[in-house]
Design a protein around this motif. Structure first.
Motif, PDB file in Angstrom:
ATOM      1  N   ASP A  30       0.825  -1.218   0.000  1.00 43.74           N
ATOM      2  CA  ASP A  30       0.000   0.000   0.000  1.00 43.74           C
ATOM      3  C   ASP A  30       0.853   1.259   0.000  1.00 43.74           C
ATOM      4  O   ASP A  30       0.571   2.219  -0.730  1.00 43.74           O
ATOM      5  CB  ASP A  30      -0.942   0.006   1.212  1.00 43.74           C
ATOM      6  CG  ASP A  30      -1.988  -1.084   1.130  1.00 43.74           C
ATOM      7  OD1 ASP A  30      -2.218  -1.586   0.016  1.00 43.74           O
ATOM      8  OD2 ASP A  30      -2.555  -1.455   2.176  1.00 43.74           O
ATOM      9  N   ILE A  31       1.901   1.276   0.808  1.00 44.35           N
ATOM     10  CA  ILE A  31       2.736   2.468   0.905  1.00 44.35           C
ATOM     11  C   ILE A  31       3.562   2.662  -0.362  1.00 44.35           C
ATOM     12  O   ILE A  31       3.896   3.784  -0.738  1.00 44.35           O
ATOM     13  CB  ILE A  31       3.634   2.400   2.161  1.00 44.35           C
ATOM     14  CG1 ILE A  31       3.935   3.807   2.658  1.00 44.35           C
ATOM     15  CG2 ILE A  31       4.922   1.628   1.925  1.00 44.35           C
ATOM     16  CD1 ILE A  31       4.505   3.846   4.065  1.00 44.35           C
ATOM     17  N   CYS A  32       3.868   1.570  -1.060  1.00 43.96           N
ATOM     18  CA  CYS A  32       4.635   1.650  -2.307  1.00 43.96           C
ATOM     19  C   CYS A  32       3.901   2.471  -3.348  1.00 43.96           C
ATOM     20  O   CYS A  32       4.515   3.222  -4.118  1.00 43.96           O
ATOM     21  CB  CYS A  32       4.917   0.245  -2.832  1.00 43.96           C
ATOM     22  SG  CYS A  32       5.866   0.213  -4.372  1.00 43.96           S
ATOM     23  N   ALA A  33       2.582   2.364  -3.367  1.00 43.52           N
ATOM     24  CA  ALA A  33       1.780   3.087  -4.360  1.00 43.52           C
ATOM     25  C   ALA A  33       1.885   4.600  -4.188  1.00 43.52           C
ATOM     26  O   ALA A  33       1.586   5.355  -5.116  1.00 43.52           O
ATOM     27  CB  ALA A  33       0.318   2.657  -4.251  1.00 43.52           C
ATOM     28  N   TYR A  41      12.723  -3.446  -6.353  1.00 44.45           N
ATOM     29  CA  TYR A  41      12.380  -4.380  -5.280  1.00 44.45           C
ATOM     30  C   TYR A  41      11.044  -4.029  -4.667  1.00 44.45           C
ATOM     31  O   TYR A  41      10.303  -4.907  -4.209  1.00 44.45           O
ATOM     32  CB  TYR A  41      13.457  -4.364  -4.190  1.00 44.45           C
ATOM     33  CG  TYR A  41      14.805  -4.890  -4.611  1.00 44.45           C
ATOM     34  CD1 TYR A  41      14.949  -5.742  -5.694  1.00 44.45           C
ATOM     35  CD2 TYR A  41      15.955  -4.535  -3.916  1.00 44.45           C
ATOM     36  CE1 TYR A  41      16.183  -6.218  -6.079  1.00 44.45           C
ATOM     37  CE2 TYR A  41      17.206  -5.012  -4.287  1.00 44.45           C
ATOM     38  CZ  TYR A  41      17.310  -5.847  -5.372  1.00 44.45           C
ATOM     39  OH  TYR A  41      18.545  -6.318  -5.746  1.00 44.45           O
ATOM     40  N   MET A  42      10.724  -2.740  -4.650  1.00 42.11           N
ATOM     41  CA  MET A  42       9.442  -2.300  -4.127  1.00 42.11           C
ATOM     42  C   MET A  42       8.335  -2.592  -5.131  1.00 42.11           C
ATOM     43  O   MET A  42       7.279  -3.120  -4.771  1.00 42.11           O
ATOM     44  CB  MET A  42       9.502  -0.804  -3.819  1.00 42.11           C
ATOM     45  CG  MET A  42      10.543  -0.423  -2.778  1.00 42.11           C
ATOM     46  SD  MET A  42      10.720   1.385  -2.636  1.00 42.11           S
ATOM     47  CE  MET A  42      11.885   1.523  -1.270  1.00 42.11           C
ATOM     48  N   ARG A  43       8.583  -2.242  -6.392  1.00 46.69           N
ATOM     49  CA  ARG A  43       7.567  -2.455  -7.433  1.00 46.69           C
ATOM     50  C   ARG A  43       7.214  -3.930  -7.577  1.00 46.69           C
ATOM     51  O   ARG A  43       6.061  -4.277  -7.837  1.00 46.69           O
ATOM     52  CB  ARG A  43       8.076  -1.938  -8.784  1.00 46.69           C
ATOM     53  CG  ARG A  43       8.444  -0.476  -8.838  1.00 46.69           C
ATOM     54  CD  ARG A  43       8.625  -0.004 -10.277  1.00 46.69           C
ATOM     55  NE  ARG A  43       9.506  -0.833 -11.076  1.00 46.69           N
ATOM     56  CZ  ARG A  43      10.801  -0.589 -11.287  1.00 46.69           C
ATOM     57  NH1 ARG A  43      11.382   0.461 -10.707  1.00 46.69           N
ATOM     58  NH2 ARG A  43      11.514  -1.380 -12.060  1.00 46.69           N
ATOM     59  N   ARG A  44       8.210  -4.794  -7.428  1.00 43.42           N
ATOM     60  CA  ARG A  44       8.014  -6.222  -7.669  1.00 43.42           C
ATOM     61  C   ARG A  44       7.700  -7.005  -6.396  1.00 43.42           C
ATOM     62  O   ARG A  44       7.698  -8.227  -6.398  1.00 43.42           O
ATOM     63  CB  ARG A  44       9.268  -6.794  -8.350  1.00 43.42           C
ATOM     64  CG  ARG A  44       9.502  -6.165  -9.721  1.00 43.42           C
ATOM     65  CD  ARG A  44      10.819  -6.611 -10.339  1.00 43.42           C
ATOM     66  NE  ARG A  44      11.058  -5.876 -11.583  1.00 43.42           N
ATOM     67  CZ  ARG A  44      12.156  -6.007 -12.336  1.00 43.42           C
ATOM     68  NH1 ARG A  44      13.123  -6.832 -11.957  1.00 43.42           N
ATOM     69  NH2 ARG A  44      12.284  -5.303 -13.439  1.00 43.42           N
ATOM     70  N   LYS A  45       7.458  -6.269  -5.322  1.00 40.44           N
ATOM     71  CA  LYS A  45       7.026  -6.862  -4.046  1.00 40.44           C
ATOM     72  C   LYS A  45       8.082  -7.768  -3.418  1.00 40.44           C
ATOM     73  O   LYS A  45       7.755  -8.620  -2.584  1.00 40.44           O
ATOM     74  CB  LYS A  45       5.704  -7.632  -4.219  1.00 40.44           C
ATOM     75  CG  LYS A  45       4.576  -6.760  -4.747  1.00 40.44           C
ATOM     76  CD  LYS A  45       3.289  -7.538  -4.924  1.00 40.44           C
ATOM     77  CE  LYS A  45       2.212  -6.680  -5.540  1.00 40.44           C
ATOM     78  NZ  LYS A  45       0.939  -7.413  -5.732  1.00 40.44           N
ATOM     79  N   PHE A  48       8.540  -6.664   1.052  1.00 43.16           N
ATOM     80  CA  PHE A  48       7.157  -7.069   1.335  1.00 43.16           C
ATOM     81  C   PHE A  48       6.579  -6.401   2.582  1.00 43.16           C
ATOM     82  O   PHE A  48       5.368  -6.388   2.773  1.00 43.16           O
ATOM     83  CB  PHE A  48       7.077  -8.587   1.509  1.00 43.16           C
ATOM     84  CG  PHE A  48       7.791  -9.084   2.737  1.00 43.16           C
ATOM     85  CD1 PHE A  48       7.122  -9.199   3.951  1.00 43.16           C
ATOM     86  CD2 PHE A  48       9.128  -9.420   2.691  1.00 43.16           C
ATOM     87  CE1 PHE A  48       7.781  -9.645   5.090  1.00 43.16           C
ATOM     88  CE2 PHE A  48       9.802  -9.868   3.817  1.00 43.16           C
ATOM     89  CZ  PHE A  48       9.123  -9.969   5.017  1.00 43.16           C
ATOM     90  N   GLY A  49       7.449  -5.885   3.472  1.00 43.22           N
ATOM     91  CA  GLY A  49       6.936  -5.354   4.731  1.00 43.22           C
ATOM     92  C   GLY A  49       7.745  -4.176   5.236  1.00 43.22           C
ATOM     93  O   GLY A  49       8.828  -3.875   4.719  1.00 43.22           O
ATOM     94  N   LYS A  57       8.589   8.016   3.794  1.00 44.04           N
ATOM     95  CA  LYS A  57       7.827   8.475   2.623  1.00 44.04           C
ATOM     96  C   LYS A  57       7.532   9.963   2.727  1.00 44.04           C
ATOM     97  O   LYS A  57       7.731  10.726   1.763  1.00 44.04           O
ATOM     98  CB  LYS A  57       6.516   7.683   2.521  1.00 44.04           C
ATOM     99  CG  LYS A  57       5.590   8.110   1.394  1.00 44.04           C
ATOM    100  CD  LYS A  57       4.152   7.724   1.697  1.00 44.04           C
ATOM    101  CE  LYS A  57       3.597   8.533   2.842  1.00 44.04           C
ATOM    102  NZ  LYS A  57       2.183   8.288   3.127  1.00 44.04           N
ATOM    103  N   ASP A  58       7.080  10.402   3.897  1.00 40.64           N
ATOM    104  CA  ASP A  58       6.749  11.820   4.087  1.00 40.64           C
ATOM    105  C   ASP A  58       8.002  12.691   4.005  1.00 40.64           C
ATOM    106  O   ASP A  58       7.955  13.799   3.451  1.00 40.64           O
ATOM    107  CB  ASP A  58       6.056  12.020   5.440  1.00 40.64           C
ATOM    108  CG  ASP A  58       4.665  11.399   5.483  1.00 40.64           C
ATOM    109  OD1 ASP A  58       4.126  11.083   4.410  1.00 40.64           O
ATOM    110  OD2 ASP A  58       4.137  11.219   6.596  1.00 40.64           O
ATOM    111  N   ALA A  59       9.118  12.214   4.564  1.00 41.65           N
ATOM    112  CA  ALA A  59      10.362  12.987   4.507  1.00 41.65           C
ATOM    113  C   ALA A  59      10.824  13.164   3.069  1.00 41.65           C
ATOM    114  O   ALA A  59      11.257  14.253   2.670  1.00 41.65           O
ATOM    115  CB  ALA A  59      11.444  12.302   5.340  1.00 41.65           C
TER     116      ALA A  59
END
Length: 432
Positions: A30-33, A41-45, A48-49, A57-59
């Motif tokens: 969810d946060i990756c989106a 590595y994020m796009r392809r899961k 994973f956690g 993300k906010d920074a």
């Protein structure tokens, strides 16, 4: 599940989703989106956690200070599994993070019995050189635990907040565990919190990219960060359902609560041991003020560290990748042609016959060759998706993937090792 994650053992995780319930790790999907340019590595899961990655993300989104930190225990040659962590560090550095890399020689000495000289040799030749070759920039910080006064001093302070019962619950330590091993665990926490020291800009979100087996270090460190802080901010509600904040002292110096109250623009009530704040419409302002007062009074005001968790690669012959089984992995210093031959001998997700493969399709999700393409060798998502689809529908045979992966692996290692030679001449730029 009742799984015991062991940072120094061999853990086989069959169902990563169980870690969400067992250890409170949050799914990363969810946060990756919400990320503007996520790593593959994020796009392809493969990641994973996470814990508290929303702070990172906010920074990144707001161009605010944050750090990335991870480390390597110098017990053997760097391989493709270590490359994953290196890439994650470098990606965060490119996204604006102040990057820290620790060589865990104290851990290697206490847990594996490796000499200090050998730790230094392995740390530089097998990890630091490859890290630089992959793109780590000189404005980052590379250090050895045994040579960092910051880490040693902070580890001593943190140890005052930890006890054997806690370490035993997290790591499974027993009466047979040597004290140096316990000290090395606390030293890991000092590594993780070091980016928040005043000389590096003070408290800030810090992310630690790790495999799931390293989560015990994260749980210990997040707990110690809370214990070290002088104040705790709580959201509360009075009997009339009016919401307010309460800043509570945890053995803070006398008068420090009054200092906080004086600096806040809202209605405050000062009590012995806490302040209640009414009408606060800016939590970040409240948090900033509390941290300022803590630091001025000699505290740290640590932000509990964030973390990301990536999946483990399979061994080339199936099962787990292990440094004790050379055929199961590819070293970053391996002869490129020999590595290509390893890929051609690797276990695939192919069927027992060509006819069955065409009829049923391959099992890409069980294929170590496809893993190499997905984790390391194919950057373009569309190209990877095409390979996957052709495999599972029976159009693509295992020999085609092996030929592609072995060629790409040879090209990568040849290029990487050329860059390693250049990196050796740049060690001075990194203070080594």
């Amino acid at each position: 599940m009742n799984m015991k994650l062991d940072p120094w053992g061999s853990v086989n995780i069959d169902d990563y989703s169980k870690l969400f319930d067992e250890f409170g790790i949050m799914p990363f999907e969810d946060i990756c989106a919400e990320l503007s340019d996520p790593h593959r590595y994020m796009r392809r899961k493969m990641i994973f956690g996470h814990r508290s990655y929303d702070l990172i993300k906010d920074a990144m989104k707001n161009k605010e200070p944050f750090s990335v930190m991870s480390g390597f225990m110098p017990t053997g040659g760097g391989h493709l599994g270590h490359k994953m962590v290196m890439e994650e560090i470098i990606w965060h550095q490119k996204m604006g993070a102040d990057a820290f890399v620790g060589i865990a020689d104290r851990e290697a000495y206490s847990v594996r019995g490796i000499s200090w000289d050998k730790c230094r040799q392995i740390g530089i030749e097998d990890y630091i050189v490859s890290l630089i070759a992959l793109g780590f920039e000189p404005d980052g910080h590379i250090y050895f635990q045994s040579e960092s006064e910051n880490v040693k001093d902070l580890a001593f302070e943190l140890s005052a907040k930890a006890n054997f019962s806690e370490l035993s619950a997290i790591y499974g330590f027993s009466g047979e565990t040597n004290v140096a091993h316990m000290v090395s665990a606390i030293t890991q926490s000092a590594d993780i919190l070091q980016p928040q020291l005043s000389e590096y800009g003070g408290p800030k979100p810090t992310v630690i990219p790790v495999g799931a087996d390293q989560d015990p270090h994260m749980r210990l460190t997040r707990g110690l960060a809370h214990k070290m802080n002088m104040f705790r901010i709580e959201g509360r509600e009075d009997k009339n359902k009016n919401k307010f904040f309460s800043v509570r002292s945890k053995a803070a110096p006398e008068g420090s609560l009054a200092e906080i109250a004086e600096r806040l623009p809202w209605d405050t009530k000062l009590f012995e041991g806490h302040i209640d704040i009414y009408g606060a419409d800016d939590y970040n302002k409240l948090l900033e003020t509390v941290r300022e007062v803590e630091i001025e009074n000699g505290g740290y005001a640590f932000v509990p560290p964030s973390s990301t968790y990536h999946r483990f690669m399979s061994g080339l012959q199936g099962g787990k990748m292990s440094s004790s089984v050379p055929e199961s992995l590819i070293s970053l210093k391996e002869d490129p042609k020999l590595a290509a031959k390893k890929v051609k001998r690797a276990k695939t997700g192919g069927r027992v016959s060509l006819e069955e493969q065409k009829k049923l399709g391959g099992e890409a999700d069980k294929c170590s060759v496809y893993e190499l393409l997905m984790f390391h060798l194919v950057e373009n998502d569309n190209e990877l998706a095409e390979i996957y689809d052709e495999c599972v529908c029976g159009k693509r045979m295992c020999g085609t993937c092996k030929a592609l992966a072995s060629e790409l692996m040879e090209e990568f290692l040849t290029d990487h090792q050329e860059k390693r030679e250049l990196a050796k001449d740049r060690l001075d730029d990194y203070g080594l």
